[in-house]
Design a protein around this motif. Structure first.
Motif, PDB file in Angstrom:
ATOM      1  N   PRO A 141       0.787  -1.232   0.000  1.00 29.80           N
ATOM      2  CA  PRO A 141       0.000   0.000   0.000  1.00 29.80           C
ATOM      3  C   PRO A 141       0.819   1.282   0.000  1.00 29.80           C
ATOM      4  O   PRO A 141       0.508   2.233  -0.736  1.00 29.80           O
ATOM      5  CB  PRO A 141      -0.849  -0.142   1.269  1.00 29.80           C
ATOM      6  CG  PRO A 141      -1.040  -1.628   1.404  1.00 29.80           C
ATOM      7  CD  PRO A 141       0.269  -2.215   0.976  1.00 29.80           C
ATOM      8  N   ALA A 142       1.886   1.337   0.789  1.00 28.05           N
ATOM      9  CA  ALA A 142       2.701   2.558   0.813  1.00 28.05           C
ATOM     10  C   ALA A 142       3.418   2.776  -0.509  1.00 28.05           C
ATOM     11  O   ALA A 142       3.643   3.925  -0.924  1.00 28.05           O
ATOM     12  CB  ALA A 142       3.700   2.503   1.968  1.00 28.05           C
ATOM     13  N   LEU A 143       3.792   1.689  -1.179  1.00 25.70           N
ATOM     14  CA  LEU A 143       4.395   1.823  -2.512  1.00 25.70           C
ATOM     15  C   LEU A 143       3.391   2.413  -3.492  1.00 25.70           C
ATOM     16  O   LEU A 143       3.743   3.239  -4.344  1.00 25.70           O
ATOM     17  CB  LEU A 143       4.867   0.456  -3.020  1.00 25.70           C
ATOM     18  CG  LEU A 143       6.268  -0.018  -2.661  1.00 25.70           C
ATOM     19  CD1 LEU A 143       6.457  -1.452  -3.133  1.00 25.70           C
ATOM     20  CD2 LEU A 143       7.326   0.885  -3.262  1.00 25.70           C
ATOM     21  N   SER A 144       2.151   1.983  -3.396  1.00 26.14           N
ATOM     22  CA  SER A 144       1.117   2.490  -4.307  1.00 26.14           C
ATOM     23  C   SER A 144       0.872   3.980  -4.095  1.00 26.14           C
ATOM     24  O   SER A 144       0.502   4.692  -5.030  1.00 26.14           O
ATOM     25  CB  SER A 144      -0.187   1.713  -4.112  1.00 26.14           C
ATOM     26  OG  SER A 144      -0.012   0.343  -4.441  1.00 26.14           O
ATOM     27  N   ARG A 145       1.106   4.456  -2.867  1.00 29.38           N
ATOM     28  CA  ARG A 145       0.832   5.867  -2.564  1.00 29.38           C
ATOM     29  C   ARG A 145       2.003   6.795  -2.894  1.00 29.38           C
ATOM     30  O   ARG A 145       1.793   7.947  -3.251  1.00 29.38           O
ATOM     31  CB  ARG A 145       0.457   6.005  -1.083  1.00 29.38           C
ATOM     32  CG  ARG A 145      -0.894   5.385  -0.736  1.00 29.38           C
ATOM     33  CD  ARG A 145      -1.320   5.766   0.669  1.00 29.38           C
ATOM     34  NE  ARG A 145      -0.462   5.159   1.694  1.00 29.38           N
ATOM     35  CZ  ARG A 145      -0.736   4.001   2.288  1.00 29.38           C
ATOM     36  NH1 ARG A 145      -1.821   3.306   1.944  1.00 29.38           N
ATOM     37  NH2 ARG A 145       0.064   3.521   3.224  1.00 29.38           N
ATOM     38  N   GLU A 146       3.242   6.291  -2.781  1.00 31.74           N
ATOM     39  CA  GLU A 146       4.374   7.175  -3.020  1.00 31.74           C
ATOM     40  C   GLU A 146       4.611   7.350  -4.523  1.00 31.74           C
ATOM     41  O   GLU A 146       4.296   6.467  -5.311  1.00 31.74           O
ATOM     42  CB  GLU A 146       5.639   6.632  -2.339  1.00 31.74           C
ATOM     43  CG  GLU A 146       6.255   5.422  -3.011  1.00 31.74           C
ATOM     44  CD  GLU A 146       7.666   5.101  -2.508  1.00 31.74           C
ATOM     45  OE1 GLU A 146       8.109   5.682  -1.504  1.00 31.74           O
ATOM     46  OE2 GLU A 146       8.320   4.252  -3.146  1.00 31.74           O
ATOM     47  N   HIS A 147       5.167   8.474  -4.909  1.00 36.49           N
ATOM     48  CA  HIS A 147       5.482   8.756  -6.312  1.00 36.49           C
ATOM     49  C   HIS A 147       4.319   8.364  -7.230  1.00 36.49           C
ATOM     50  O   HIS A 147       4.440   7.450  -8.060  1.00 36.49           O
ATOM     51  CB  HIS A 147       6.756   8.025  -6.735  1.00 36.49           C
ATOM     52  CG  HIS A 147       7.937   8.325  -5.880  1.00 36.49           C
ATOM     53  ND1 HIS A 147       8.566   9.553  -5.881  1.00 36.49           N
ATOM     54  CD2 HIS A 147       8.608   7.564  -4.965  1.00 36.49           C
ATOM     55  CE1 HIS A 147       9.570   9.532  -5.018  1.00 36.49           C
ATOM     56  NE2 HIS A 147       9.625   8.336  -4.445  1.00 36.49           N
ATOM     57  N   PRO A 148       3.191   9.018  -7.099  1.00 33.14           N
ATOM     58  CA  PRO A 148       1.999   8.607  -7.863  1.00 33.14           C
ATOM     59  C   PRO A 148       2.187   8.656  -9.373  1.00 33.14           C
ATOM     60  O   PRO A 148       1.426   8.022 -10.103  1.00 33.14           O
ATOM     61  CB  PRO A 148       0.926   9.594  -7.400  1.00 33.14           C
ATOM     62  CG  PRO A 148       1.670  10.762  -6.833  1.00 33.14           C
ATOM     63  CD  PRO A 148       2.924  10.193  -6.246  1.00 33.14           C
TER      64      PRO A 148
END
Length: 553
Positions: A182-189
């Protein structure tokens, strides 16, 4: 879903792994004693110094992107920084992190490192930059879990002798190659997510567009080809909008095309895809928890990035007397790079109109999606077509269950999907050439009585019979073996040059016509030619079953 590779397929994956043989060495700027005579090429990022042996020059271990380490773990490949002087390109770079094999082996192969995004180039010696030679780009297989561009069976020497620029490269595999959180999906959109292996492949193709002319290659005549997961990758490149214009032709060797065989799972929604009911983010969360990392925020992601490469590869140790849940490494529907599966794209004719060569082998079991402990269970897989299936698969009822299950898996995973893709491309106006490779190396026939296994064509295509891999040395090649290899490589080279495998002196290979039942076969006796497909009744009933939605047991 647990990976269910057959023992034979896994052995062949391992056989083609370079982990046991590649000797990685990071290239530097220091000149060796024979540097004055060594070939040099100036790339966009700096000069590289290779090696000439006979009439072939090679350049190995050239970086095509920055090392995906630290904050760049699970990020798209980052731009390279130029270097000064000449970079030594005489040795392969490190493989991407993957499991080790053999007695006493650690969690990670000693020849691998996260700093692994390297490309290798073979070309005819003394080729001028303006030669505009055809370019062939090999994408290795290994179930998206193993492999690299430095396998001895994938050496580009023989292709270069045929006037081709041959390229291999590394891409991230396993949890480094396909991972969501989830945090990967949110960072650097703005970034694409999850499919880091495919991002590496696209970065390599962009490097080729930018640099291959300096080696004498034609950036407007690039053929991508791959086996198994590499073939799945070729299908994904054909379906991805981010790969458009980076190649002009494609070859798929035993790479499926239908949903459920190493195809994309949902990013974050569980239970929406019967083939992949567990989403990529859920798998990522389960992995984090297994490593003692709770939560799904940026702090949890930082802890994941702080894990060693060995920890990411090996995962958590199972509890005493227990086991940890494992999932098949697959691409991910991220919406940018993978917007739809190859099957969906082909049915909608979203694929580019490019020449396509594809096929499979005569005993090409690469997984156990179809399982049965009795013949009755096997026929039940075909549902309403169970009676229709018995006639072509077991007409007199004498075949063993093991043989039937193997044949059904061959058809489900490889032969029928290859025919499906061939039909869709041909219907859309692409020149298509469909094959079946049924020749077995002379010294292997007692062991491989069922036919040519998954990956059994590779050494013939590359002209590397006897090169070896993981395990005991292969038997010596006979004159007939070498003749088949020369023929196969000639077809591949001709296709790369013109989009048509045919040339004078070779058996005629007709374009695939969906209205006919012809297939071009490399026969067991060393000859080749187009014949009415004897597997047509099997593939027809498998097609009906597959199209009905029945994909795996």
């Amino acid at each position: 879903m647990k990976s269910k590779l057959s023992l034979l397929a896994l052995c062949l994956f391992i056989f083609n792994l370079q982990a046991a043989f590649a000797q990685p060495g990071h290239a530097g700027a220091a000149a060796g004693p024979n540097a004055a005579a060594a070939p040099t090429v100036r790339t966009h990022f700096g000069a590289v110094r290779g090696v000439t042996e006979g009439d072939v020059s090679s350049f190995k271990g050239i970086p095509f992107a920055a090392a995906p380490v630290g904050e760049y773990r699970w990020r798209p490949p980052q731009p390279l920084s130029p270097w000064q002087g000449e970079r030594d390109a005489s040795k392969y770079g490190a493989d991407c992190p993957q499991a080790a094999f053999g007695p006493g082996a650690g969690a990670m192969s000693p020849t691998s490192s996260e700093d692994c995004l390297f490309i290798n180039v073979w070309k005819p010696a003394n080729t001028a930059p303006a030669a505009n030679l055809p370019v062939m780009v090999w994408i290795f297989g290994g179930g998206f879990a193993f492999g690299s561009g430095s396998s001895p069976s994938n050496s580009g020497v023989q292709f270069a002798k045929q006037g081709v620029i041959l390229i291999t490269f590394n891409y991230r595999v396993g949890r480094f190659g396909f991972f969501a959180f989830p945090a990967l999906s949110r960072e650097h959109p703005e970034d694409p997510k999850g499919n880091y292996a495919y991002m590496d492949q696209i970065a390599a193709l962009k490097w080729i567009q930018q640099n291959i002319a300096a080696f004498g290659g034609d950036p407007k005549n690039v053929t991508i080809f791959g086996f198994s997961a590499g073939g799945v990758s070729v299908h994904s490149m054909l379906a991805s909008p981010m790969a458009r214009g980076l190649f002009q032709k494609a070859i798929v060797e035993s790479g499926g095309s239908r949903d459920s065989v190493l195809t994309a799972r949902p990013m974050s929604k569980d239970g929406v895809d019967p083939n992949y009911p567990v989403s990529a983010e859920t798998i990522g969360i389960k992995f984090a928890q297994s490593m003692g990392i709770e939560g799904t925020d940026q702090a949890a992601l930082a802890k994941l990035r702080a894990l060693s490469a060995e920890q990411v590869v090996g995962g958590a140790r199972p509890p005493q007397g227990g086991s940890t849940q494992s999932f098949e490494t697959t691409p991910i529907l991220d919406g940018k790079l993978v917007t739809e599966t190859a099957e969906t794209a082909y049915k909608a004719h979203h694929e580019p109109r490019v020449p396509l060569m594809l096929g499979s082998n005569s005993a090409d079991t690469a997984g156990n999606r179809i399982r049965a402990s009795t013949k009755e269970q096997l026929w039940a897989h075909f549902g309403q077509w169970s009676a229709e299936a018995k006639a072509p698969y077991d007409p007199d009822g004498t075949k063993t269950l093991a043989t039937l299950v193997s044949e059904a898996n061959d058809d489900f995973g490889q032969a029928e999907p290859a025919r499906f893709a061939a039909s869709e491309f041909a219907t859309n106006g692409s020149p298509v050439y469909l094959y079946r490779f049924s020749y077995v190396q002379t010294g292997m026939r007692q062991m491989l009585r069922a036919g040519t296994p998954h990956g059994g064509e590779i050494a013939f295509v590359f002209g590397t019979l006897g090169a070896g891999g993981f395990g005991p040395p292969p038997p010596p090649a006979t004159d007939e073996d070498r003749s088949v290899s020369k023929m196969a490589q000639s077809y591949w080279v001709n296709f790369a040059r013109t989009g048509d495998p045919n040339s004078a002196g070779l058996p005629s290979w007709p374009r695939y016509d969906p209205s006919k039942d012809l297939i071009f076969e490399f026969h067991p006796d060393g000859t080749a030619g187009a014949i009415p497909d004897p597997w047509k009744p099997r593939l027809d009933v498998m097609q009906k079953t597959t199209e009905s939605g029945k994909r795996a047991d």
